[in-house]
Motif scaffolding. Structure first.
Motif, mmCIF file in Angstrom:
data_model
loop_
_atom_site.group_PDB
_atom_site.id
_atom_site.type_symbol
_atom_site.label_atom_id
_atom_site.label_comp_id
_atom_site.label_asym_id
_atom_site.label_seq_id
_atom_site.Cartn_x
_atom_site.Cartn_y
_atom_site.Cartn_z
ATOM 1 N N GLU A 12 34.154 -10.563 22.887
ATOM 2 C CA GLU A 12 34.628 -11.706 22.080
ATOM 3 C C GLU A 12 35.824 -11.268 21.243
ATOM 4 O O GLU A 12 35.946 -10.110 20.881
ATOM 5 C CB GLU A 12 33.554 -12.142 21.081
ATOM 6 C CG GLU A 12 32.324 -12.774 21.661
ATOM 7 C CD GLU A 12 31.412 -13.273 20.528
ATOM 8 O OE1 GLU A 12 30.941 -14.398 20.644
ATOM 9 O OE2 GLU A 12 31.206 -12.519 19.550
ATOM 10 N N ASP A 32 24.542 -13.487 21.863
ATOM 11 C CA ASP A 32 25.813 -13.628 21.141
ATOM 12 C C ASP A 32 25.904 -12.567 20.042
ATOM 13 O O ASP A 32 24.879 -12.111 19.528
ATOM 14 C CB ASP A 32 25.852 -15.034 20.518
ATOM 15 C CG ASP A 32 27.267 -15.537 20.337
ATOM 16 O OD1 ASP A 32 28.205 -14.750 20.538
ATOM 17 O OD2 ASP A 32 27.404 -16.726 19.989
ATOM 18 N N ASP A 33 27.131 -12.226 19.654
ATOM 19 C CA ASP A 33 27.383 -11.295 18.532
ATOM 20 C C ASP A 33 26.581 -10.008 18.709
ATOM 21 O O ASP A 33 26.007 -9.477 17.738
ATOM 22 C CB ASP A 33 27.018 -11.939 17.180
ATOM 23 C CG ASP A 33 27.717 -13.279 16.986
ATOM 24 O OD1 ASP A 33 28.748 -13.501 17.645
ATOM 25 O OD2 ASP A 33 27.222 -14.088 16.185
HETATM 26 MG MG MG Z 1 30.014 -14.742 19.027
#
Ligand code: MG
Ligand code: C2E
Ligand code: MG
Length: 774
Positions: free
Chosen positions: A716, A659-660
């Motif tokens: 995202e 993620d990220d």
């Molecule tokens: Mg994220």
């Protein structure tokens, strides 16, 4: 025996001895004085009786010679040789008659003889003065009958005489007396001896002259008594007796003797030696001496005993104190590092603060916590961990001055108290020095390692004046230092305190939220950017407080991470997602995989794969429907340890997403080692990629990396058609964002899944916001 009791006992015994002494002395003095006075008085009585006896003897002699026809005839002139025949020295001396005075009723002296001052064996005539004096007494001479007066005395010019007088009569005593015959004895040494023999005491006779003045000086009390006694006529003999108690060894009794006219003529003095008193005194002295000696022995014995027990007690006390000191020293030292411990700090900190105040120099308290020290223990074992701690303690000690204090608080926490600072800025450099010192590799059992400390700093007097407060403030600063990422130092500020309080409150609220069912899960669809189909959902936690307020995850997730509560929250989310999947499955909703965000703490603390398989089994869902998102920064921490957990999840069929991506770590090498399937490009790059060439370049690079590693890519935060188009053009496969769909409530999400089932949406792919508040 207690010291006080002993002293009291000694005092009481001493007082008793003194009391015995005083009382016996008083009793003795009083009673013995009385006894001796009585004794003296009796002696005087005996002396008086002796004098009376003298008079009585003379009386007998006088009667023998006066009441006799021979003497009667002599007075009538018929027996002129009477005197020579009967009153010669031969007759008189054995009777101790020294004066003979015969006078007829006309006062004419018929015989006037004396042995006094006469040649041996002779008698001489009385001197004219003596005769004159006798003549004066003639009138008062007692008659010859009746009892003999106690003392018949007359003072003559040449001495005092005891005498007896009878009327001269016939032998048959029938006729009247025709003359008076007086026989006398001078009070000379012979009489005194006789009186002494009778009274059994030494006797002294003091003569008064015509004027009533004593021939020798008398004690003042006696003179006073004589003054009053001499002037009055005594009622009885005792009235003329006076006892003088002297302080010396004798006691004197005085008897005043009067002549036949009642005038003081003689003082009879009896000296009684005070033997009884002296004996009594000696006895009492002996009793007191014996008592005192007994007392002294008793005191000595008791003192010896006391001294012995006192010494023993002092010794025991000293040993006890030494033991206490030793125990206190041990209790105040950390056995592992040899540093003082928390107890010691609590003891000395108040003193150090006082000193800093006195010397007006700042004092700083550095609260040090070693970052991820737990990993050392976990990977190398506790023995190595202990060795590392000992080395760290030495390093810390060498970073500060000798007068500064380094304390091990416990575990991997240390406190350094630096004193006598020129100013507060120095503290900064000390913190840096400590960080640098611990960053130098240390050799532990052949393994070289370095540690980074997080340091919270409070400064006296700015941040507080009492030890408790300063420690608390440093601890708060430490908390924030850790929060900033490891290896930092942080000075305390009042805002930190407020933030901490808020955090604590938030933590408590989260616990309540778990119990009170305040959490829910929203689902954000993830689309295939080419086919525009929903390929997966991301489960995102939602928290609506009891008052209806919405608390965003960005606020509470970091706090939950820090407090460890994230483990419970994560478990709840996982179970809720599984329940939802099983519900959808039962409702035949066309299912897509659901990505669950997990915290690194969950990887560390719980066997996640076991939980997932358990849940899947329990609820009858396929484990591969669950994907897991882990942030890039979290994935980087201790990747070795996470590796196993992630692999286990993967074996269940789950996918792992980073993620990220792009915000966490500069090195990409970890991508090779971790079992990952998908990279999620952080929305920060997506946001600006249309306007910022750099961000576009980064996105392009990420796409290249993902492609080359064979990883799926998800973008995202797509918020516009331009972003979507650019991403699609760059070759990004999937995307997520408000432009496509916001996170939806479960019901809305199910409706969406039904709606989109297998239908390509073409240009009209944007979805209606079914539930904007979700
Ligand atoms: Mg994220
Ligand atoms: P994330 O995993 O990166 O989640 C995506 C976040 O981006 C979500 O924020 C989502 O609402 C938001 N988002 C989606 N599309 C857009 C968009 O177009 N523009 C913008 N600006 N934002 C968009 P949310 O729900 O507030 O969650 C924030 C973070 O909280 C998540 O970031 C995730 O790291 C964490 N989180 C959420 N739920 C959980 C959970 O159940 N467990 C754990 N460990 N973390 C969670
Ligand atoms: Mg996520």
């Amino acid at each position: 025996m207690p010291k006080k009791t002993l002293i009291a006992a000694c005092a009481a015994a001493l007082a008793l001895i003194v009391a015995v002494f005083v009382v016996s002395w008083a009793i003795l003095f009083h009673s013995f004085s009385n006894i001796e006075a009585e004794e003296a008085r009796q002696s005087t009585v005996r002396a008086r009786l002796a004098l009376q006896t003298e008079a009585r003897e003379l009386q007998v002699v006088a009667q023998d010679n006066g009441q006799w026809d021979e003497s009667y005839a002599y007075v009538q002139g018929e027996r002129p040789t009477f005197v020579d025949d009967n009153l010669g020295r031969k007759a008189l001396d054995p009777l101790d008659v020294q004066l003979i005075w015969l006078f007829d009723d006309s006062g004419r002296a018929l015989v006037k003889l004396t042995t006094h001052n006469a040649p041996a064996g002779k008698l001489t005539e009385l001197s004219p003065e003596t005769l004159r004096t006798l003549g004066r007494y003639a009138k008062v001479l007692a008659p010859d009958s009746g009892p003999v007066p106690t003392a018949r005395l007359m003072r003559l010019p040449d001495g005092v005489i005891v005498f007896s007088a009878v009327r001269v009569r016939r032998t048959d005593r029938l006729g009247p007396g025709i003359a008076t015959l007086v026989f006398g004895r001078y009070l000379d040494a012979a009489i005194v001896r006789r009186i002494e023999a009778a009274s059994q005491t030494p006797v002294n006779l003091i003569v008064f002259d015509e004027r009533g003045v004593a021939e020798t000086a008398l004690p003042e009390p006696v003179t006073n008594w004589l003054r009053s006694a001499g002037s009055r006529t005594p009622q009885k003999a005792a009235d003329d007796t006076f006892v003088l108690t002297r302080r010396g060894p004798t006691l004197a009794s005085y008897a005043l003797l009067r002549d036949i006219e009642g005038r003081p003529v003689l003082l009879l003095v009896n000296e009684v030696s005070r033997v009884a008193l002296q004996l009594g005194k000696r006895t009492i002295m002996w009793i007191v001496v014996v008592l005192a000696a007994g007392f002294a022995v008793l005191v000595a014995v008791l003192l010896t005993q006391l001294n012995k027990s006192w010494r023993a007690r002092v010794l025991a006390q000293r040993q006890w104190l030494e033991q206490q000191r030793k125990m206190s020293r041990l209790a105040r030292r950390d056995s592992l590092t040899g540093l003082p411990n928390r107890v010691h700090l609590q003891r000395v900190l108040p003193r150090l603060l006082k000193r800093a105040q006195r010397e007006r120099s700042p004092l700083a308290l550095l609260y040090i916590d070693l970052d991820h020290f737990k990993n050392v223990n976990d990977s190398l074992g506790h023995r190595s961990g202990d060795k590392l701690l000992a080395t760290i303690a030495q390093r810390l000690r060498s970073c500060v001055a000798a007068h500064d204090l380094v304390v091990r608080m416990g575990g991997d926490e240390f406190v350094v108290v630096v004193m006598l600072l020129p100013d507060e800025k120095v503290v900064n450099s000390i913190a840096e020095r400590i960080t640098a010192a611990l960053a130098l590799p240390m050799d532990v059992d052949g393994v070289r390692m370095a540690v980074s400390p997080s340091i919270g700093i409070s400064v006296f007097p700015e941040d507080g004046s009492d030890p408790e407060q300063l420690l608390k403030q440093a601890d708060i600063a430490l908390y924030h230092a850790k929060d900033r990422g490891r290896g930092h130092h942080q000075f305390f500020t009042p805002e930190l305190n407020t933030r901490l309080r808020e955090r604590v409150e938030l933590e408590q609220a989260m616990r309540r939220a778990l119990e009170g069912n305040e959490f829910s899960v929203a689902y954000q669809p993830c689309y295939d950017l080419q086919s525009r189909r929903v390929v997966s959902l991301e489960a995102l936690i939602r928290w609506r407080g009891p008052d209806g307020s919405f608390i965003p995850p960005s606020r509470f997730i970091p706090v939950a991470e820090e407090s460890g509560l994230i483990v419970e929250i994560g478990a709840w989310v996982l179970r809720d997602v599984c329940l939802q999947l099983s519900e959808w499955q039962r409702a035949h909703v066309p299912l897509v995989p659901v990505s669950v965000n997990i915290s690194v703490r969950q990887l560390e603390q719980v066997p996640l794969a076991n939980i997932v398989s358990g849940l899947a089994q329990e609820l009858g869902i396929d484990a591969d429907l669950l994907h897991f998102e882990i942030t890039e920064s979290a994935a980087m921490q201790n990747s070795e340890q996470h590796l196993g957990s992630l692999q286990a999840l993967r074996r269940l069929g789950s996918r792992i997403l980073i993620d990220d991506f792009g915000t966490g770590y500069s090195s990409l090498s970890y991508l090779k080692h971790l079992p990952i399937d998908t990279l999620k490009i952080d929305r920060a790059f997506v946001r600006d990629m249309v306007s910022d060439a750099n961000d576009a370049a980064i996105v392009r690079a990420i796409v290249a990396v993902a492609k080359s590693l064979g990883l799926q890519l998800v973008a995202e935060g797509i918020e516009s058609a331009e972003q979507l188009d650019s991403l699609a053009a760059l070759g990004c496969e999937c995307g997520q964002g408000f432009y496509l769909s916001p996170p939806l409530a479960a019901d809305s999400c199910a409706a969406l899944l039904w709606q989109l089932r297998g239908q390509p949406r073409g240009a009209d792919h944007r979805l209606r916001l079914l539930n904007p508040s979700a």
